[in-house]
Design a protein around this motif. Structure first.
Motif, mmCIF file in Angstrom:
data_model
loop_
_atom_site.group_PDB
_atom_site.id
_atom_site.type_symbol
_atom_site.label_atom_id
_atom_site.label_comp_id
_atom_site.label_asym_id
_atom_site.label_seq_id
_atom_site.Cartn_x
_atom_site.Cartn_y
_atom_site.Cartn_z
ATOM 1 N N MET A 78 -12.498 132.609 -9.730
ATOM 2 C CA MET A 78 -11.668 132.570 -10.730
ATOM 3 C C MET A 78 -12.371 132.963 -12.027
ATOM 4 S SD MET A 78 -9.186 129.331 -11.858
ATOM 5 C CE MET A 78 -10.596 128.192 -12.519
ATOM 6 N N LEU A 79 -11.741 133.553 -12.670
ATOM 7 C CA LEU A 79 -12.248 133.779 -14.201
ATOM 8 C C LEU A 79 -12.206 132.798 -15.110
ATOM 9 C CD1 LEU A 79 -9.655 136.152 -16.490
ATOM 10 C CD2 LEU A 79 -9.026 134.563 -14.691
ATOM 11 N N ARG A 80 -13.174 132.831 -15.911
ATOM 12 C CA ARG A 80 -13.229 131.971 -16.978
ATOM 13 C C ARG A 80 -13.379 133.050 -18.406
ATOM 14 N NH1 ARG A 80 -11.374 126.887 -16.209
ATOM 15 N NH2 ARG A 80 -12.182 126.132 -14.337
ATOM 16 N N ALA A 81 -12.281 133.047 -19.115
ATOM 17 C CA ALA A 81 -12.013 134.408 -20.315
ATOM 18 C C ALA A 81 -11.562 133.522 -21.440
ATOM 19 C CB ALA A 81 -11.342 135.240 -19.698
ATOM 20 N N MET A 82 -11.830 134.182 -22.617
ATOM 21 C CA MET A 82 -11.450 133.966 -23.827
ATOM 22 C C MET A 82 -10.413 134.910 -24.279
ATOM 23 S SD MET A 82 -12.947 131.236 -24.123
ATOM 24 C CE MET A 82 -12.989 130.423 -25.720
ATOM 25 N N PHE A 83 -9.561 134.318 -24.954
ATOM 26 C CA PHE A 83 -8.198 135.310 -25.508
ATOM 27 C C PHE A 83 -7.947 134.756 -26.804
ATOM 28 C CE2 PHE A 83 -7.856 136.204 -21.149
ATOM 29 C CZ PHE A 83 -7.286 137.707 -21.070
ATOM 30 N N LEU A 84 -7.697 135.882 -27.958
ATOM 31 C CA LEU A 84 -7.153 135.640 -28.998
ATOM 32 C C LEU A 84 -5.557 135.748 -28.917
ATOM 33 C CD1 LEU A 84 -9.580 137.185 -31.272
ATOM 34 C CD2 LEU A 84 -9.001 134.848 -31.386
ATOM 35 N N PRO A 85 -4.892 135.432 -29.742
ATOM 36 C CA PRO A 85 -3.142 135.681 -29.934
ATOM 37 C C PRO A 85 -3.026 137.349 -30.046
ATOM 38 C CG PRO A 85 -3.675 133.758 -31.521
ATOM 39 C CD PRO A 85 -4.949 134.288 -31.210
ATOM 40 N N GLY A 86 -2.013 137.755 -30.102
ATOM 41 C CA GLY A 86 -1.839 139.343 -30.067
ATOM 42 C C GLY A 86 -1.867 139.625 -31.620
ATOM 43 N N LYS A 87 -2.041 140.650 -31.966
ATOM 44 C CA LYS A 87 -1.690 141.265 -33.373
ATOM 45 C C LYS A 87 -2.842 140.729 -34.200
ATOM 46 C CE LYS A 87 2.966 142.166 -32.811
ATOM 47 N NZ LYS A 87 4.558 141.770 -33.290
ATOM 48 N N VAL A 88 -4.165 140.528 -33.728
ATOM 49 C CA VAL A 88 -5.203 140.314 -34.381
ATOM 50 C C VAL A 88 -5.979 141.353 -34.671
ATOM 51 C CG1 VAL A 88 -5.373 137.711 -33.782
ATOM 52 C CG2 VAL A 88 -6.873 139.818 -32.773
ATOM 53 N N GLY B 197 -1.147 137.343 -34.574
ATOM 54 C CA GLY B 197 -1.937 137.416 -36.024
ATOM 55 C C GLY B 197 -2.680 136.181 -36.338
ATOM 56 N N ASP B 198 -2.932 134.997 -35.631
ATOM 57 C CA ASP B 198 -3.725 133.794 -36.030
ATOM 58 C C ASP B 198 -5.015 133.998 -35.453
ATOM 59 O OD1 ASP B 198 -4.693 131.518 -36.748
ATOM 60 O OD2 ASP B 198 -2.901 130.261 -36.319
ATOM 61 N N ALA B 199 -6.078 134.129 -36.289
ATOM 62 C CA ALA B 199 -7.276 134.426 -35.376
ATOM 63 C C ALA B 199 -8.159 133.089 -35.259
ATOM 64 C CB ALA B 199 -7.949 135.758 -36.177
ATOM 65 N N ASN B 200 -7.702 132.058 -35.903
ATOM 66 C CA ASN B 200 -8.133 130.814 -35.712
ATOM 67 C C ASN B 200 -7.685 130.016 -34.341
ATOM 68 O OD1 ASN B 200 -7.886 131.472 -38.937
ATOM 69 N ND2 ASN B 200 -9.684 130.020 -38.755
#
Length: 327
Positions: free
Chosen positions: A254-264, A84-87
Protein backbone atom coordinates in the motif's frame (compact mmCIF):
# COMPACT_ATOMS: atom_id res chain seq x y z
CA UNK A 1 29.35 59.59 -13.32
CA UNK A 2 28.91 57.23 -16.28
CA UNK A 3 30.66 54.52 -14.24
CA UNK A 4 28.25 54.99 -11.32
CA UNK A 5 25.26 54.95 -13.66
CA UNK A 6 26.55 51.82 -15.36
CA UNK A 7 26.97 50.04 -12.03
CA UNK A 8 23.46 51.08 -10.97
CA UNK A 9 21.96 49.81 -14.24
CA UNK A 10 23.91 46.56 -13.82
CA UNK A 11 22.52 46.09 -10.33
CA UNK A 12 18.98 46.77 -11.54
CA UNK A 13 19.35 44.27 -14.38
CA UNK A 14 20.74 41.69 -11.97
CA UNK A 15 17.85 42.26 -9.60
CA UNK A 16 15.40 41.90 -12.45
CA UNK A 17 16.99 38.61 -13.47
CA UNK A 18 16.70 37.16 -9.98
CA UNK A 19 13.77 34.78 -9.48
CA UNK A 20 10.88 35.89 -7.31
CA UNK A 21 10.92 34.62 -3.75
CA UNK A 22 9.62 31.03 -3.63
CA UNK A 23 6.20 30.46 -2.06
CA UNK A 24 6.00 29.18 1.48
CA UNK A 25 3.09 28.96 3.91
CA UNK A 26 2.52 31.86 6.26
CA UNK A 27 -0.28 30.32 8.32
CA UNK A 28 -0.57 26.88 10.03
CA UNK A 29 -0.32 23.86 7.76
CA UNK A 30 -2.79 21.06 8.41
CA UNK A 31 -1.78 17.43 7.83
CA UNK A 32 -5.08 15.68 7.18
CA UNK A 33 -5.35 12.05 8.30
CA UNK A 34 -8.16 9.93 6.83
CA UNK A 35 -8.29 7.62 9.88
CA UNK A 36 -8.59 7.59 13.64
CA UNK A 37 -5.98 8.09 16.34
CA UNK A 38 -3.18 5.56 16.68
CA UNK A 39 -3.29 4.16 13.17
CA UNK A 40 -0.41 4.10 10.69
CA UNK A 41 -1.41 7.36 8.98
CA UNK A 42 -1.73 9.17 12.31
CA UNK A 43 1.70 7.91 13.35
CA UNK A 44 3.27 9.03 10.07
CA UNK A 45 1.69 12.47 10.43
CA UNK A 46 3.14 12.84 13.94
CA UNK A 47 6.57 11.80 12.69
CA UNK A 48 6.44 14.42 9.93
CA UNK A 49 5.28 17.06 12.39
CA UNK A 50 8.20 16.24 14.70
CA UNK A 51 10.75 16.13 11.87
CA UNK A 52 9.66 19.52 10.56
CA UNK A 53 9.72 21.14 13.99
CA UNK A 54 12.98 19.62 15.27
CA UNK A 55 14.90 20.38 12.07
CA UNK A 56 13.40 23.80 11.37
CA UNK A 57 12.19 22.79 7.91
CA UNK A 58 9.28 25.23 7.81
CA UNK A 59 8.53 28.54 9.49
CA UNK A 60 4.77 28.07 9.75
CA UNK A 61 3.42 25.82 12.52
CA UNK A 62 2.05 22.40 11.58
CA UNK A 63 -0.95 20.60 13.06
CA UNK A 64 -2.38 17.10 12.63
CA UNK A 65 -6.09 16.86 11.87
CA UNK A 66 -7.85 13.50 12.27
CA UNK A 67 -10.78 13.15 9.87
CA UNK A 68 -11.56 9.44 9.86
CA UNK A 69 -15.35 9.82 9.80
CA UNK A 70 -17.34 7.67 7.36
CA UNK A 71 -14.39 5.30 6.93
CA UNK A 72 -12.19 8.17 5.73
CA UNK A 73 -14.68 9.80 3.36
CA UNK A 74 -14.71 12.85 5.65
CA UNK A 75 -11.04 13.54 4.86
CA UNK A 76 -11.39 12.94 1.11
CA UNK A 77 -14.37 15.28 0.76
CA UNK A 78 -12.69 17.85 3.01
CA UNK A 79 -9.69 17.91 0.67
CA UNK A 80 -11.88 17.98 -2.44
CA UNK A 81 -13.74 21.02 -1.06
CA UNK A 82 -10.46 22.87 -0.35
CA UNK A 83 -9.41 23.78 -3.89
CA UNK A 84 -6.61 26.33 -3.92
CA UNK A 85 -5.81 25.98 -0.21
CA UNK A 86 -2.14 25.01 -0.05
CA UNK A 87 -2.21 24.93 3.75
CA UNK A 88 -3.83 21.49 3.76
CA UNK A 89 -1.97 18.29 2.84
CA UNK A 90 -3.45 14.79 2.90
CA UNK A 91 -1.63 11.62 3.95
CA UNK A 92 -3.12 9.23 1.41
CA UNK A 93 -3.18 5.46 1.12
CA UNK A 94 -5.19 2.95 -0.93
CA UNK A 95 -8.37 4.48 0.48
CA UNK A 96 -8.18 7.05 -2.33
CA UNK A 97 -8.94 4.27 -4.83
CA UNK A 98 -11.07 1.90 -2.75
CA UNK A 99 -13.56 4.13 -0.97
CA UNK A 100 -14.95 5.84 -4.09
CA UNK A 101 -15.43 2.37 -5.62
CA UNK A 102 -17.17 0.78 -2.65
CA UNK A 103 -19.16 3.74 -1.33
CA UNK A 104 -19.78 5.64 -4.56
CA UNK A 105 -18.63 8.92 -3.04
CA UNK A 106 -17.98 11.70 -5.59
CA UNK A 107 -14.21 11.68 -5.21
CA UNK A 108 -11.31 10.88 -7.52
CA UNK A 109 -7.64 11.21 -6.55
CA UNK A 110 -7.21 13.20 -9.77
CA UNK A 111 -9.28 15.94 -8.07
CA UNK A 112 -6.21 16.60 -5.90
CA UNK A 113 -2.61 17.65 -6.58
CA UNK A 114 -0.09 14.80 -6.17
CA UNK A 115 3.04 15.77 -4.22
CA UNK A 116 5.06 12.60 -3.55
CA UNK A 117 4.89 8.93 -2.64
CA UNK A 118 6.99 8.69 0.53
CA UNK A 119 6.83 4.99 1.46
CA UNK A 120 5.22 1.63 0.79
CA UNK A 121 3.39 -0.12 3.60
CA UNK A 122 3.23 -3.86 4.12
CA UNK A 123 0.61 -6.00 5.80
CA UNK A 124 1.17 -8.82 8.28
CA UNK A 125 -1.12 -11.63 9.38
CA UNK A 126 -1.26 -11.47 13.17
CA UNK A 127 -2.92 -13.62 15.81
CA UNK A 128 -3.00 -13.53 19.59
CA UNK A 129 0.13 -14.88 21.28
CA UNK A 130 -2.02 -17.65 22.76
CA UNK A 131 -3.33 -18.62 19.33
CA UNK A 132 -1.91 -20.89 16.58
CA UNK A 133 1.86 -20.63 16.12
CA UNK A 134 2.04 -21.00 12.32
CA UNK A 135 0.08 -20.02 9.23
CA UNK A 136 -0.72 -23.70 8.58
CA UNK A 137 -2.13 -24.18 12.08
CA UNK A 138 -3.98 -20.85 11.92
CA UNK A 139 -5.70 -21.74 8.64
CA UNK A 140 -6.60 -25.21 9.93
CA UNK A 141 -8.11 -23.68 13.07
CA UNK A 142 -9.99 -21.08 11.01
CA UNK A 143 -11.46 -23.77 8.77
CA UNK A 144 -12.66 -25.72 11.78
CA UNK A 145 -13.98 -22.71 13.70
CA UNK A 146 -17.71 -22.36 14.37
CA UNK A 147 -18.64 -19.54 14.54
CA UNK A 148 -16.01 -18.18 12.12
CA UNK A 149 -12.80 -16.58 13.34
CA UNK A 150 -13.18 -12.84 13.83
CA UNK A 151 -10.79 -10.75 11.70
CA UNK A 152 -10.33 -7.19 12.93
CA UNK A 153 -9.67 -4.42 10.43
CA UNK A 154 -9.74 -0.71 9.79
CA UNK A 155 -13.03 0.35 8.21
CA UNK A 156 -15.35 -1.50 5.86
CA UNK A 157 -14.12 -2.70 2.46
CA UNK A 158 -10.60 -1.24 2.61
CA UNK A 159 -7.37 -3.17 2.01
CA UNK A 160 -7.76 -5.09 5.32
CA UNK A 161 -11.13 -6.41 4.17
CA UNK A 162 -9.85 -7.20 0.67
CA UNK A 163 -6.97 -9.21 2.14
CA UNK A 164 -9.43 -11.11 4.30
CA UNK A 165 -11.54 -12.01 1.26
CA UNK A 166 -8.49 -13.20 -0.66
CA UNK A 167 -7.40 -15.31 2.31
CA UNK A 168 -10.82 -16.93 2.22
CA UNK A 169 -10.53 -17.59 -1.51
CA UNK A 170 -7.03 -19.07 -1.19
CA UNK A 171 -7.70 -21.27 1.85
CA UNK A 172 -11.40 -22.07 1.99
CA UNK A 173 -11.57 -20.72 5.54
CA UNK A 174 -14.28 -18.26 6.50
CA UNK A 175 -13.78 -15.14 8.60
CA UNK A 176 -16.16 -12.70 10.24
CA UNK A 177 -14.66 -9.31 9.38
CA UNK A 178 -15.11 -6.63 12.06
CA UNK A 179 -14.31 -3.02 11.07
CA UNK A 180 -12.81 -0.69 13.67
CA UNK A 181 -11.98 3.00 13.61
CA UNK A 182 -8.21 2.49 13.43
CA UNK A 183 -5.44 -0.07 13.33
CA UNK A 184 -4.72 0.82 16.94
CA UNK A 185 -8.22 -0.22 17.96
CA UNK A 186 -7.93 -3.43 15.91
CA UNK A 187 -4.71 -4.21 17.80
CA UNK A 188 -6.40 -3.67 21.16
CA UNK A 189 -9.26 -5.98 20.20
CA UNK A 190 -6.79 -8.72 19.22
CA UNK A 191 -4.87 -8.41 22.49
CA UNK A 192 -8.14 -8.69 24.41
CA UNK A 193 -9.12 -11.85 22.48
CA UNK A 194 -12.21 -10.11 21.09
CA UNK A 195 -10.89 -11.11 17.65
CA UNK A 196 -8.71 -14.01 16.55
CA UNK A 197 -6.59 -12.10 14.02
CA UNK A 198 -5.91 -8.94 12.05
CA UNK A 199 -3.83 -7.92 9.06
CA UNK A 200 -2.50 -4.69 10.55
CA UNK A 201 0.49 -2.83 9.17
CA UNK A 202 3.67 -3.49 11.19
CA UNK A 203 3.44 -0.10 12.88
CA UNK A 204 -0.07 -0.68 14.14
CA UNK A 205 0.85 -3.85 16.05
CA UNK A 206 4.42 -2.89 16.91
CA UNK A 207 4.03 -2.25 20.64
CA UNK A 208 1.79 -5.23 21.35
CA UNK A 209 4.17 -7.46 19.34
CA UNK A 210 7.11 -6.14 21.34
CA UNK A 211 5.15 -6.82 24.53
CA UNK A 212 4.62 -10.45 23.48
CA UNK A 213 0.84 -10.10 23.26
CA UNK A 214 0.47 -10.94 19.55
CA UNK A 215 2.30 -13.15 17.06
CA UNK A 216 3.41 -12.19 13.54
CA UNK A 217 2.57 -15.17 11.32
CA UNK A 218 3.59 -13.89 7.85
CA UNK A 219 3.97 -10.76 5.69
CA UNK A 220 1.89 -10.26 2.52
CA UNK A 221 4.80 -9.43 0.20
CA UNK A 222 6.99 -11.22 -2.32
CA UNK A 223 10.01 -10.69 -0.06
CA UNK A 224 10.67 -10.45 3.65
CA UNK A 225 10.82 -7.10 5.42
CA UNK A 226 14.44 -5.94 5.15
CA UNK A 227 15.11 -4.70 8.70
CA UNK A 228 17.25 -7.12 10.75
CA UNK A 229 17.54 -5.34 14.12
CA UNK A 230 15.74 -7.27 16.86
CA UNK A 231 12.36 -5.74 17.72
CA UNK A 232 11.20 -8.30 20.24
CA UNK A 233 13.53 -10.32 22.47
CA UNK A 234 13.87 -12.97 19.78
CA UNK A 235 12.69 -11.55 16.43
CA UNK A 236 13.44 -8.84 13.90
CA UNK A 237 11.02 -7.81 11.14
CA UNK A 238 13.17 -9.84 8.76
CA UNK A 239 12.46 -13.00 10.77
CA UNK A 240 8.79 -12.91 9.75
CA UNK A 241 8.34 -15.25 6.75
CA UNK A 242 6.41 -14.19 3.68
CA UNK A 243 2.92 -15.64 3.47
CA UNK A 244 3.94 -17.35 0.23
CA UNK A 245 6.76 -19.09 2.10
CA UNK A 246 4.11 -20.40 4.48
CA UNK A 247 1.85 -21.66 1.70
CA UNK A 248 -0.49 -18.65 1.54
CA UNK A 249 0.17 -16.96 -1.81
CA UNK A 250 -1.37 -13.52 -1.20
CA UNK A 251 0.57 -10.29 -1.80
CA UNK A 252 -0.32 -6.63 -1.34
CA UNK A 253 1.57 -3.36 -0.80
CA UNK A 254 0.00 0.00 0.00
CA UNK A 255 1.25 3.45 -0.92
CA UNK A 256 1.85 6.23 1.58
CA UNK A 257 1.59 9.45 -0.38
CA UNK A 258 0.96 13.16 0.09
CA UNK A 259 -1.59 15.22 -1.83
CA UNK A 260 -2.54 18.90 -1.84
CA UNK A 261 -6.01 20.11 -2.79
CA UNK A 262 -6.71 20.81 -6.43
CA UNK A 263 -5.99 24.13 -8.14
CA UNK A 264 -2.87 25.02 -6.17
CA UNK A 265 0.06 26.66 -7.96
CA UNK A 266 3.18 24.91 -9.26
CA UNK A 267 5.22 26.94 -6.76
CA UNK A 268 3.08 25.66 -3.89
CA UNK A 269 3.38 22.08 -5.12
CA UNK A 270 7.15 22.50 -5.50
CA UNK A 271 7.44 23.76 -1.92
CA UNK A 272 5.91 20.57 -0.55
CA UNK A 273 7.94 18.30 -2.84
CA UNK A 274 11.07 19.99 -1.49
CA UNK A 275 9.77 19.78 2.10
CA UNK A 276 9.09 16.04 1.81
CA UNK A 277 12.53 15.44 0.30
CA UNK A 278 14.07 17.25 3.28
CA UNK A 279 11.95 15.21 5.71
CA UNK A 280 13.14 11.99 4.02
CA UNK A 281 16.73 12.91 4.91
CA UNK A 282 16.11 13.48 8.63
CA UNK A 283 16.97 11.06 11.45
CA UNK A 284 13.30 11.08 12.45
CA UNK A 285 12.27 9.74 9.03
CA UNK A 286 15.00 7.09 8.88
CA UNK A 287 14.30 5.89 12.41
CA UNK A 288 10.56 5.85 11.75
CA UNK A 289 10.94 3.84 8.54
CA UNK A 290 12.87 1.12 10.33
CA UNK A 291 10.78 1.15 13.48
CA UNK A 292 7.54 0.87 11.51
CA UNK A 293 9.03 -1.52 8.92
CA UNK A 294 8.09 0.67 5.95
CA UNK A 295 9.73 0.38 2.54
CA UNK A 296 11.56 3.64 1.75
CA UNK A 297 10.36 5.07 -1.58
CA UNK A 298 10.30 8.59 -3.02
CA UNK A 299 8.33 9.23 -6.20
CA UNK A 300 7.37 12.64 -7.59
CA UNK A 301 6.29 14.23 -10.86
CA UNK A 302 5.63 11.96 -13.83
CA UNK A 303 7.07 8.95 -12.02
CA UNK A 304 4.47 9.39 -9.29
CA UNK A 305 1.63 9.88 -11.78
CA UNK A 306 2.59 6.70 -13.63
CA UNK A 307 2.63 4.78 -10.34
CA UNK A 308 -0.77 6.18 -9.29
CA UNK A 309 -2.41 5.17 -12.57
CA UNK A 310 -1.04 1.62 -12.31
CA UNK A 311 -1.86 1.29 -8.61
CA UNK A 312 -5.38 2.60 -9.21
CA UNK A 313 -5.95 -0.04 -11.90
CA UNK A 314 -4.62 -2.81 -9.61
CA UNK A 315 -6.84 -1.80 -6.71
CA UNK A 316 -9.90 -1.57 -8.94
CA UNK A 317 -9.19 -5.08 -10.15
CA UNK A 318 -8.84 -6.40 -6.58
CA UNK A 319 -11.98 -4.61 -5.40
CA UNK A 320 -14.00 -5.97 -8.33
CA UNK A 321 -12.75 -9.52 -7.80
CA UNK A 322 -13.58 -9.27 -4.08
CA UNK A 323 -17.09 -8.13 -4.96
CA UNK A 324 -16.68 -4.77 -3.21
CA UNK A 325 -17.14 -2.43 -6.18
CA UNK A 326 -20.56 -0.84 -6.00
CA UNK A 327 -22.72 -1.34 -9.11
Amino acid sequence: MRKVTGVAVGLLLAAGAMPALAWEPTKPVEIVVAAGAGGASDQMARMMQAAIQKNGLMKAPIVVSLKGGASGAEALMYMKSSDGDANKVLIAYSLIYMLPLSAKIPFNWRDLTPVAVVAMDQFVLWDNAAGPKSVKDFIAAAKAAAPPFKMGGTGSKPEDHVLTIFMEKKTGAKFSYLPYKSGGEAATQLVGNHTESNVNNPSENLEVWRAGQVRALCVFDKERISYTTKVTETQSWNDIPTCKEEGLDVQYLMLRAMFLPGKVSQEQQAFYVDLLQKISQTPEYRNYMEKQALKPVFLKGQEMLKFLEEDDALNKSLMTEAGFAAP
